[in-house]
Design a protein around this motif. Structure first.
Motif, PDB file in Angstrom:
ATOM      1  N   SER A 159     -20.414  -6.074  -6.041  1.00 27.66           N
ATOM      2  CA  SER A 159     -19.323  -6.394  -5.429  1.00 27.66           C
ATOM      3  C   SER A 159     -18.487  -5.122  -5.282  1.00 27.66           C
ATOM      4  N   LEU A 160     -18.196  -4.877  -3.776  1.00 28.25           N
ATOM      5  CA  LEU A 160     -17.466  -3.644  -3.569  1.00 28.25           C
ATOM      6  C   LEU A 160     -16.120  -3.967  -3.179  1.00 28.25           C
ATOM      7  N   CYS A 161     -15.020  -3.694  -3.703  1.00 26.04           N
ATOM      8  CA  CYS A 161     -13.826  -3.555  -3.228  1.00 26.04           C
ATOM      9  C   CYS A 161     -13.116  -2.064  -2.878  1.00 26.04           C
ATOM     10  N   ILE A 162     -13.082  -1.902  -1.645  1.00 25.14           N
ATOM     11  CA  ILE A 162     -12.766  -0.494  -1.015  1.00 25.14           C
ATOM     12  C   ILE A 162     -11.560  -0.516  -0.186  1.00 25.14           C
ATOM     13  N   PRO A 163     -10.777   0.405  -0.474  1.00 27.40           N
ATOM     14  CA  PRO A 163      -9.609   0.336   0.474  1.00 27.40           C
ATOM     15  C   PRO A 163      -9.709   0.524   1.984  1.00 27.40           C
ATOM     16  N   THR A 164     -10.666   1.596   2.471  1.00 33.55           N
ATOM     17  CA  THR A 164     -10.929   1.933   3.777  1.00 33.55           C
ATOM     18  C   THR A 164     -12.489   2.059   3.730  1.00 33.55           C
ATOM     19  N   ILE A 165     -13.075   1.969   4.995  1.00 28.79           N
ATOM     20  CA  ILE A 165     -14.416   2.398   5.143  1.00 28.79           C
ATOM     21  C   ILE A 165     -14.439   4.176   5.342  1.00 28.79           C
ATOM     22  N   ASP A 166     -14.799   4.901   4.539  1.00 26.76           N
ATOM     23  CA  ASP A 166     -14.930   6.150   4.639  1.00 26.76           C
ATOM     24  C   ASP A 166     -16.320   6.729   4.516  1.00 26.76           C
ATOM     25  N   GLU A 167     -16.949   7.037   5.675  1.00 31.94           N
ATOM     26  CA  GLU A 167     -18.436   7.319   5.611  1.00 31.94           C
ATOM     27  C   GLU A 167     -18.857   8.180   4.844  1.00 31.94           C
ATOM     28  N   THR A 168     -18.133   9.348   4.646  1.00 34.61           N
ATOM     29  CA  THR A 168     -18.430  10.318   3.634  1.00 34.61           C
ATOM     30  C   THR A 168     -18.687   9.705   2.219  1.00 34.61           C
ATOM     31  N   TRP A 169     -17.805   9.127   1.906  1.00 37.33           N
ATOM     32  CA  TRP A 169     -17.590   8.381   0.724  1.00 37.33           C
ATOM     33  C   TRP A 169     -18.658   7.218   0.352  1.00 37.33           C
ATOM     34  N   MET A 170     -18.978   6.536   1.360  1.00 35.80           N
ATOM     35  CA  MET A 170     -20.101   5.500   1.584  1.00 35.80           C
ATOM     36  C   MET A 170     -21.201   6.249   1.468  1.00 35.80           C
ATOM     37  N   ASN A 171     -21.472   7.602   1.898  1.00 36.99           N
ATOM     38  CA  ASN A 171     -22.821   8.001   2.029  1.00 36.99           C
ATOM     39  C   ASN A 171     -23.121   8.552   0.402  1.00 36.99           C
ATOM     40  N   GLY A 172     -22.123   9.126  -0.031  1.00 42.14           N
ATOM     41  CA  GLY A 172     -22.069   9.552  -1.450  1.00 42.14           C
ATOM     42  C   GLY A 172     -22.545   8.345  -2.554  1.00 42.14           C
ATOM     43  N   PHE A 173     -21.617   7.276  -2.199  1.00 42.54           N
ATOM     44  CA  PHE A 173     -21.755   6.225  -3.104  1.00 42.54           C
ATOM     45  C   PHE A 173     -23.223   5.560  -3.157  1.00 42.54           C
ATOM     46  N   ALA A 174     -23.604   5.276  -1.892  1.00 39.38           N
ATOM     47  CA  ALA A 174     -25.054   4.605  -1.584  1.00 39.38           C
ATOM     48  C   ALA A 174     -26.380   5.541  -2.229  1.00 39.38           C
ATOM     49  N   LYS A 175     -26.251   6.943  -1.983  1.00 38.81           N
ATOM     50  CA  LYS A 175     -27.143   7.645  -2.189  1.00 38.81           C
ATOM     51  C   LYS A 175     -27.219   7.866  -3.693  1.00 38.81           C
ATOM     52  N   SER A 176     -26.256   7.840  -4.481  1.00 34.37           N
ATOM     53  CA  SER A 176     -26.263   8.006  -5.840  1.00 34.37           C
ATOM     54  C   SER A 176     -26.648   6.692  -6.357  1.00 34.37           C
ATOM     55  N   LEU A 177     -26.200   5.559  -5.975  1.00 35.04           N
ATOM     56  CA  LEU A 177     -26.563   4.192  -6.439  1.00 35.04           C
ATOM     57  C   LEU A 177     -28.162   3.987  -6.164  1.00 35.04           C
ATOM     58  N   ASN A 178     -28.778   4.421  -5.021  1.00 36.73           N
ATOM     59  CA  ASN A 178     -30.220   4.178  -4.923  1.00 36.73           C
ATOM     60  C   ASN A 178     -30.778   4.987  -5.657  1.00 36.73           C
ATOM     61  N   ALA A 179     -30.526   6.119  -6.036  1.00 41.04           N
ATOM     62  CA  ALA A 179     -31.096   7.105  -6.820  1.00 41.04           C
ATOM     63  C   ALA A 179     -31.472   6.576  -8.100  1.00 41.04           C
ATOM     64  N   LEU A 180     -30.155   6.091  -8.675  1.00 40.48           N
ATOM     65  CA  LEU A 180     -30.468   5.344 -10.082  1.00 40.48           C
ATOM     66  C   LEU A 180     -31.241   4.336 -10.157  1.00 40.48           C
ATOM     67  N   ALA A 181     -31.022   3.340  -8.837  1.00 37.46           N
ATOM     68  CA  ALA A 181     -31.758   2.151  -8.812  1.00 37.46           C
ATOM     69  C   ALA A 181     -33.322   2.475  -8.725  1.00 37.46           C
ATOM     70  N   SER A 182     -33.533   3.250  -8.088  1.00 43.20           N
ATOM     71  CA  SER A 182     -35.125   3.668  -7.849  1.00 43.20           C
ATOM     72  C   SER A 182     -35.578   4.430  -8.989  1.00 43.20           C
ATOM     73  N   GLN A 183     -34.861   5.009  -9.881  1.00 38.52           N
ATOM     74  CA  GLN A 183     -35.213   5.841 -11.158  1.00 38.52           C
ATOM     75  C   GLN A 183     -35.821   4.712 -11.990  1.00 38.52           C
ATOM     76  N   PHE A 184     -34.818   3.391 -12.288  1.00 37.33           N
ATOM     77  CA  PHE A 184     -35.102   2.254 -13.160  1.00 37.33           C
ATOM     78  C   PHE A 184     -35.838   1.044 -12.506  1.00 37.33           C
ATOM     79  N   LYS A 185     -36.115   1.347 -11.167  1.00 37.77           N
ATOM     80  CA  LYS A 185     -36.905   0.218 -10.253  1.00 37.77           C
ATOM     81  C   LYS A 185     -36.257  -1.030 -10.634  1.00 37.77           C
TER      82      LYS A 185
END
Ligand code: ADP
Ligand code: MG
Length: 320
Positions: free
Chosen positions: A86-112
């Motif tokens: 559940s993501l509550c964000i003030p604006t859609i900032d694509e740089t921020w979203m990219n950083g967020f999603a990349k890091s989230l997906n990396a940890l998710a993939s590490q632990f499957k």
């Protein structure tokens, strides 16, 4: 980018196993819990300015949001499988979203662990992850099974994360250039979920929990849940050369006892299982330290040598 495009671009996650029958994109997700296993679930919300400093990097926020939930699975002895966001964000900032999603997906993939759904709304930054895992029938860990004479054990080096946070918040050192500083800050920003340890502890631990609010206050929670007391040996607390390099001995002890944000496991084992714990610790490469014993009382006593000493318990409480 509208809400629909945002979800499509950032949150179509990889599939790690065929137990997800329906993932992101429908009204709800459908998963299969294998025979002989039970569903284990937990939720943790992190709020800017409370759980992480204002203006933290998106990658750090994403890591933390998932890592603290993985840590809860570790404390249960569970295998993490799926999560919702559940993501509550003030604006859609694509740089921020990219950083967020990349890091989230990396940890998710590490632990499957697979992202199977969520919610995206506009508002002050806060992130909530609900995690789901599975554990063998009747073999999950709890806080409530500690017994008198059990050995109390802690993984890793509690206090380092809190030391790192303190350095991070120190307005004077915007350049954290010393190696020690960087490593301590890393301990705060990148806590390692102790999933492998949690899995191994299923066979030997009487009680377990993950530490987020401070060793002393979390030990009290475990004792309360188990209806017992504890005798903590302050001299046996794991020593951190990183902390020792940056803080005086008194501050070090305070950080270890009351620091919080450790996400290490605190658990108890019968003394007969000590050899097995040593083998486990060596096999998975996670340091485990004996720090005291469970008692029949209802108090947590702190000992220095043979003398009982009073230690202030200033562990974290949102409403204190
Ligand atoms: P609904 O209107 O039914 O709540 P939404 O339009 O909010 O559905 O979401 C559409 C789909 O996108 C759902 O499958 C939902 O789980 C998923 N979703 C929404 N936000 C996120 C997110 N932040 N992360 C992952 N999945 C999301
Ligand atoms: Mg719907």
């Amino acid at each position: 980018l509208n809400e629909f495009e945002l979800i499509a671009r950032y949150f179509q996650s990889s599939q790690y196993s065929d137990d997800v029958l329906l993932g992101v994109g429908d009204d709800a997700a459908v998963v299969t819990v294998p025979d002989g296993f039970k569903l284990v679930t937990s939720v943790d919300t992190i709020v800017e300015g409370v759980h992480f400093p204002n203006n933290s990097a998106a990658a750090d926020i994403a890591y933390r949001a998932l890592a603290v939930n993985l840590s809860d699975m570790a404390a249960m002895g569970a295998i993490p499988k799926w999560f919702t966001l559940s993501l509550c964000i003030p604006t859609i900032d694509e740089t921020w979203m990219n950083g967020f999603a990349k890091s989230l997906n990396a940890l998710a993939s590490q632990f499957k662990v697979q992202l199977i759904g969520g919610d995206t709304v506009k508002g002050p930054l806060n992130i909530s992850v609900q995690i789901m895992g599975v554990v063998e029938q009747d073999h999950w860990l709890t806080r409530s099974g500690a017994q008198p004479d059990d050995l109390i054990v802690v993984s890793g080096k509690p206090g380092e994360a809190a030391g790192g946070l303190r350095l991070l918040m120190n307005a004077h050192s915007s350049l954290h250039d010393s190696h020690h500083e960087q490593q301590l800050i890393e301990r705060f920003l990148r806590p390692v979920p102790r999933i492998a340890l949690g899995r191994e502890l299923r066979s030997i631990a009487h009680a377990a929990m993950d530490m987020s609010d401070g060793l002393l206050t979390d030990l009290k929670k475990l004792c309360f849940a188990s209806n017992c007391g504890a005798r903590l040996q302050l001299d046996d607390l794991p020593k951190s050369s990183l902390l020792a390099a940056m803080f005086d001995p008194e501050q070090c002890e305070q950080l270890i006892l009351n620091g919080g944000d450790d996400y290490e496991l605190l658990f108890t084992i019968p003394s007969a299982s000590l050899q097995q714990l040593i083998s486990i610790s060596n096999a998975i490469g996670v340091r485990c330290t004996l720090i005291g014993v469970i008692t029949a009382g209802d108090q947590v006593e702190c000992m220095r040598g043979n003398e009982q000493v009073t230690v202030a318990d200033s562990g974290y409480d949102h409403f204190k």
